[in-house]
Design a protein around this motif. Structure first.
Motif, PDB file in Angstrom:
ATOM      1  N   GLU A  30      -1.766  -1.205  -3.957  1.00 19.82           N
ATOM      2  CA  GLU A  30      -2.913  -0.328  -3.699  1.00 19.82           C
ATOM      3  C   GLU A  30      -2.374   1.081  -3.553  1.00 19.82           C
ATOM      4  OE1 GLU A  30      -6.274  -1.178  -0.895  1.00 19.82           O
ATOM      5  OE2 GLU A  30      -5.036  -2.951  -0.527  1.00 19.82           O
ATOM      6  N   LYS A  70       0.845  -1.198   0.000  1.00 20.36           N
ATOM      7  CA  LYS A  70       0.000   0.000   0.000  1.00 20.36           C
ATOM      8  C   LYS A  70       0.884   1.253   0.000  1.00 20.36           C
ATOM      9  CE  LYS A  70      -3.927  -1.901   2.534  1.00 20.36           C
ATOM     10  NZ  LYS A  70      -4.740  -1.699   3.748  1.00 20.36           N
ATOM     11  N   GLN A  83      -6.892   5.604  -4.903  1.00 23.09           N
ATOM     12  CA  GLN A  83      -8.058   5.969  -4.080  1.00 23.09           C
ATOM     13  C   GLN A  83      -7.772   7.279  -3.379  1.00 23.09           C
ATOM     14  OE1 GLN A  83      -9.433   2.712  -1.481  1.00 23.09           O
ATOM     15  NE2 GLN A  83      -8.143   1.384  -2.734  1.00 23.09           N
TER      16      GLN A  83
END
Ligand code: AMP
Ligand code: GLY
Length: 430
Positions: free
Chosen positions: A27, A2, A42
């Motif tokens: 991610e 991440k 995101q």
């Protein structure tokens, strides 16, 4: 894995774009983000300035690597906050970030360690500074010492102009606290070069040098901006010159920072001038340049993530190397009408779908956002940077310009001469 990228401009979009290539399954997260980062990362609804909240969020969400894009949070100590929460950060701590956030600090460091730069003096008194420039009588450069978004520098031809710049900076409050201390410098001449160096605090890996266009107008006219376009490679930056830059500037600077007790780990950006007496430092930045990142990263064939992770983990990058694509990259910035002064936002952007589908063209978003209905609108001074790749700078410039011109919004400002110096050199060698 991440990864969180802090910042939401064109540079951060380019970082995310590269990270996605280096780690297809990672991610990715971005603070805020913009109209172009949606598909890549995101969005985390926190601003870079919310350091405590951001550190808490990153910890809770098990972020493995946080990359800080802009200088302001670094100067505020965001890397220290995150590190104190046990997080891995790419970006220097507050003390080391002073190499950018205090020009007085950077100049004093360079003087102490014999790193080539313009002669200078630091002033806190307007009267003394004015007397100094009148005494010099010729061209000088007046700089607010603190952070001023690339706008705190006035290049002056005469003592009169310099005195006026000093009054604006120190008494006029044009740059607030950033202008309480000023640096008055010898004016250098020569072409500029932006050199990014990855460093673990000891070893350096220089990246492909680029050149940006800081003035708002074609032919390098008008006020300074954050950057209206950039290109790479730059032919005067020969391998021999780059060896000299590493030997005389990059390595001694990194060693000096360690010696002074604030090792610099992250990306050291040396803004250089190629003067008749050799390369000299105009300024240091403690982060990637914008828009140079938008041309350097698309030319990087090898992983950026690997050295970044090593640096963030406190490991050595000794022996690591980078590989580059052949050919050239040019980016053209689309800015809002009025930039670098006041400008409107919220203007609808027409981005033809075929531009985003073009081979060897990447549209990096900066000041854009999506409305609730999905419509793309402007939200900042620099709106997009349109990068094109081609065998030569002239070809990449033509492609970048054509793609940039097809993107429309009211008042759109762009320079049609990005890379002109290199295109002229290619012309003479063809
Ligand atoms: P800086 O924010 O320090 O990079 O300065 C912005 C721009 O001002 C640079 O990119 C140069 O074009 C110009 N500049 C800064 N310092 C000097 C100098 N000592 N001599 C000539 N030009 C300079
Ligand atoms: N392009 C200049 C900067 O990022 O400071």
């Amino acid at each position: 894995m991440k990864i969180l990228v802090v910042g939401n401009g064109g540079r951060e979009h380019a970082l995310l774009w590269k990270l996605r290539r280096d780690a297809p399954h990672a991610e990715l997260f971005v603070t805020g983000g913009n109209g172009g980062t949606d598909g890549l990362a995101q969005s985390v609804p926190l601003a870079a300035a919310e350091m405590q909240a951001l550190a808490g969020w990153a910890e809770q969400n098990g972020i493995d690597l946080t990359i800080i894009g802009p200088e302001a949070p670094l100067a505020e100590g965001i890397a220290d906050h995150l590190t104190n929460h046990g997080l891995r950060v790419f970006g220097p701590g507050k003390d080391a970030a002073r190499i950018e956030s205090s020009k007085a600090f950077a100049k004093t460091l360079m003087a102490k360690y014999g790193i080539p730069t313009a002669d200078f003096r630091v002033f806190e008194s307007l009267g003394e500074a004015e007397a100094h420039v009148r005494g010099l009588g010729g061209p000088v450069v007046v700089k607010a010492s603190g952070l001023a978004a690339g706008k705190g520098v006035v290049v002056c031809d005469t003592a009169e102009e310099a005195a006026a710049a000093l009054r604006d900076t120190m008494a006029g409050g044009a740059f607030g606290a950033a202008g309480e201390q000023v640096v008055v410098e010898e004016r250098m001449t020569g072409e500029e070069l932006s050199v990014f160096a990855l460093t673990d605090g000891e070893n350096v890996i220089a990246m492909l040098p680029a050149q940006d266009h800081k003035r708002v107008g074609e032919g390098e006219t008008g006020p300074n901006t954050g950057g209206m376009g950039a290109y790479a490679p730059v032919s005067p930056a020969t391998p021999a010159l780059m060896e000299q830059v590493e030997r005389d500037i990059l390595r001694p600077t990194v060693a000096a920072m360690a010696r002074e007790g604030h090792p610099f780990r992250g990306l050291l950006y040396a803004g250089l001038m190629l003067t008749p007496t050799g390369p000299r430092v105009v300024e240091f930045n403690c982060r990637f340049g914008d828009p140079e990142t938008q041309v350097v990263l698309p030319l990087l064939r090898s992983s950026l993530l690997e050295p970044m992770l090593a640096i963030a983990r406190g490991e050595s990058i000794a022996g690591m190397t980078l590989e580059w694509h052949p050919g050239a990259a040019v980016t053209t910035v689309l800015a809002s009408g009025g930039y670098p002064g006041d400008y409107a936002t919220g203007l609808p952007i027409h981005l033809p779908p075929e531009v985003e589908g073009m081979d060897d063209v990447v549209v990096f978003h900066a000041g854009t956002r999506r409305e609730a209905d999905g419509a793309l609108v402007t939200s900042g001074g620099r709106v997009m940077a349109v990068t094109a790749l081609a065998p030569t700078v002239a070809q990449a410039a033509a492609r970048s310009r054509a793609a940039a011109e097809s993107i429309e919004f009211q008042g759109r400002l762009l320079r049609r001469d990005i890379g002109w110096r290199e295109a002229a050199r290619e012309g003479t060698h063809a």
